[in-house]
Design a protein around this motif. Structure first.
Motif, PDB file in Angstrom:
ATOM      1  N   ASP A  14      -4.715  14.197   3.496  1.00  0.00           N
ATOM      2  CA  ASP A  14      -4.520  15.410   2.735  1.00  0.00           C
ATOM      3  C   ASP A  14      -3.099  15.912   2.656  1.00  0.00           C
ATOM      4  O   ASP A  14      -2.478  16.124   3.734  1.00  0.00           O
ATOM      5  CB  ASP A  14      -5.372  16.565   3.275  1.00  0.00           C
ATOM      6  N   LYS A  15      -2.766  16.158   1.498  1.00  0.00           N
ATOM      7  CA  LYS A  15      -1.075  16.062   1.443  1.00  0.00           C
ATOM      8  C   LYS A  15      -0.970  17.742   1.284  1.00  0.00           C
ATOM      9  O   LYS A  15      -1.655  18.254   0.352  1.00  0.00           O
ATOM     10  CB  LYS A  15      -0.321  15.676   0.187  1.00  0.00           C
ATOM     11  N   ASN A  16      -0.055  18.519   1.742  1.00  0.00           N
ATOM     12  CA  ASN A  16       0.236  19.665   1.260  1.00  0.00           C
ATOM     13  C   ASN A  16       1.449  19.634   0.197  1.00  0.00           C
ATOM     14  O   ASN A  16       2.457  19.319   0.307  1.00  0.00           O
ATOM     15  CB  ASN A  16       0.945  20.455   2.657  1.00  0.00           C
ATOM     16  N   VAL A  42       0.853  -1.402  -0.054  1.00  0.00           N
ATOM     17  CA  VAL A  42       0.074   0.148   0.038  1.00  0.00           C
ATOM     18  C   VAL A  42       0.737   1.231  -0.034  1.00  0.00           C
ATOM     19  O   VAL A  42       1.855   1.171   0.212  1.00  0.00           O
ATOM     20  CB  VAL A  42      -0.924   0.098   1.070  1.00  0.00           C
ATOM     21  N   ASP A  43       0.260   2.351  -0.417  1.00  0.00           N
ATOM     22  CA  ASP A  43       0.676   3.660  -0.291  1.00  0.00           C
ATOM     23  C   ASP A  43       0.935   4.154   1.076  1.00  0.00           C
ATOM     24  O   ASP A  43       0.094   3.604   2.155  1.00  0.00           O
ATOM     25  CB  ASP A  43       0.084   4.587  -0.884  1.00  0.00           C
ATOM     26  N   VAL A  44       1.756   4.944   1.418  1.00  0.00           N
ATOM     27  CA  VAL A  44       2.035   5.378   2.997  1.00  0.00           C
ATOM     28  C   VAL A  44       1.048   6.647   3.201  1.00  0.00           C
ATOM     29  O   VAL A  44       0.945   6.862   4.556  1.00  0.00           O
ATOM     30  CB  VAL A  44       3.595   5.771   3.257  1.00  0.00           C
ATOM     31  N   ASP A  45       0.674   7.541   2.272  1.00  0.00           N
ATOM     32  CA  ASP A  45      -0.020   8.732   2.682  1.00  0.00           C
ATOM     33  C   ASP A  45      -1.333   8.487   2.945  1.00  0.00           C
ATOM     34  O   ASP A  45      -2.130   8.938   2.393  1.00  0.00           O
ATOM     35  CB  ASP A  45       0.308   9.532   1.548  1.00  0.00           C
ATOM     36  N   MET A  46      -1.676   7.566   3.820  1.00  0.00           N
ATOM     37  CA  MET A  46      -2.765   7.006   4.208  1.00  0.00           C
ATOM     38  C   MET A  46      -2.981   6.989   5.650  1.00  0.00           C
ATOM     39  O   MET A  46      -2.073   6.666   6.403  1.00  0.00           O
ATOM     40  CB  MET A  46      -3.007   5.626   3.584  1.00  0.00           C
TER      41      MET A  46
HETATM   42 MN    MN Z   1      -0.820   7.912  -2.137  1.00  0.00          MN
END
Ligand code: MN
Ligand code: 2GW
Length: 297
Positions: free
Chosen positions: A288-290, A154-158
């Motif tokens: 939510d990524k800046n 999986v992605d980490v930005d989660m």
């Molecule tokens: Mn991602």
């Protein structure tokens, strides 16, 4: 642990019987034409599944990448995974990183372990995301095959917000992208360049799968990651790269090697897509990524 899914004898479990004439979900597709189940909230019983997987003593690996600034997502990711990911089962976290010293020290439950895999970060962000296929592939036979039965990549930005359990496990699984589960073939953002190995013609394709969530048994994850990495290298040799990077090659793989299980977008949600009625639980949601700060696109 046994890899055969139904060869364990279950103890007595009490639960309401399945109703042939009253399917739990009628608002969504719960089975693909090749008979792979599509996992939506309400269609499975966790008590039965947990009993089966416990008896088999299944070990699960969760791989993620925290390269450069993305280490900042690690704390939330791990803390929420401890609350919601495969609770009660044997779990190995495999964190691929170039900043091992910045991985937070989290208290991990019994039967769970964190393994750091040191890698060097690529310069181009496209390579950071695409090279995950190669790095996962390279660890399958040297390491994963000896340590776990299934991998979840999986992605980490989660962050986890709801239970993600053994209902997701199968030979090889992909996840419906939250932006496209109601879309037509033409709307799918497959790569359309006939020169790319990732190309999918407009009259083909089943679903649009998310790049940030796939997995299965080790042998199957090897086949998948090896296909995607090799396809990327073939394209790179003639100076091209698919539209959505690793996601495009993954979609091409799943077109011809159909997944045996498909996860609903509950498993890889993003609040950018609002709250459609079909999605009753958002189990794993993009942070939510800046964009200016975290990324350098
Ligand atoms: Mn991602
Ligand atoms: C990626 C893009 C731009 C700048 C930085 C990075 C980056 C990604 C990074 O600096 N460090 C890093 O560890 N990554 C890893 O790659 C991390 O695990 C991250 O979750 C993953 C994918 O990058 P991400 O999350 O920024 O891309 P998304 O959320 O737009 O991902 C979708 O599209 C990608 C292809 O463009 C992949 O297919 C991904 O799996 C999809 O979810």
């Amino acid at each position: 642990s046994s890899l055969i899914e139904n060869n364990v004898r279950l103890d007595r479990i009490l639960y309401p019987k399945p109703e042939t004439l009253k399917p739990p979900r009628t608002d969504v597709l719960t089975i693909a034409p090749w008979l792979a189940p599509i996992i939506w909230n309400g269609i499975f019983n966790s008590d039965i599944l947990n009993a089966q997987f416990h008896k088999r003593g299944v070990r699960i690996g969760l791989t993620t990448f925290a390269i450069k600034k993305y280490v900042r997502f690690m704390k939330d990711f791990l803390e929420t995974a401890e609350k919601f990911f495969m609770v009660g089962h044997k779990v190995n976290y495999y964190i691929f990183t170039d900043r091992a010293h910045e991985i937070p020290n989290i208290t991990i439950g019994e039967g769970r372990h964190i393994h750091i895999i040191n890698v060097t970060g690529y310069q181009r962000w496209q390579d950071v995301t695409m090279r995950r296929m190669q790095m996962i592939r390279d660890e399958t036979y040297s390491r994963f095959i000896n340590e776990v039965d299934y991998l979840v990549c999986v992605d980490v930005d989660m962050r986890f917000y709801g239970s993600v359990g053994v209902e997701i496990l199968g030979d090889v699984f992909g996840t419906l992208h939250p932006g496209f589960f109601g879309a037509s073939r033409q709307q799918f953002t497959y790569d359309r360049n006939p020169k790319s190995v990732a190309c999918i013609p407009v009259d083909e394709g089943d679903f649009y799968y998310a790049g940030g969530y796939f997995g299965g048994k080790i042998e199957e994850v090897y086949k998948l990651t090896n296909f995607c990495h090799s396809a990327m290298m073939t394209d790179k040799a003639i100076g091209i790269e698919a539209l959505w990077h690793d996601e495009s090659y993954l979609n091409k793989y799943f077109l011809y090697y159909k997944p045996t299980k498909i996860l609903s977008p509950e498993y890889v949600w993003n609040n950018y897509y609002g709250s459609p009625a079909a999605v009753q639980i958002k189990r794993f949601v993009g942070v939510d990524k800046n964009y200016d700060e975290v990324r350098f696109r």
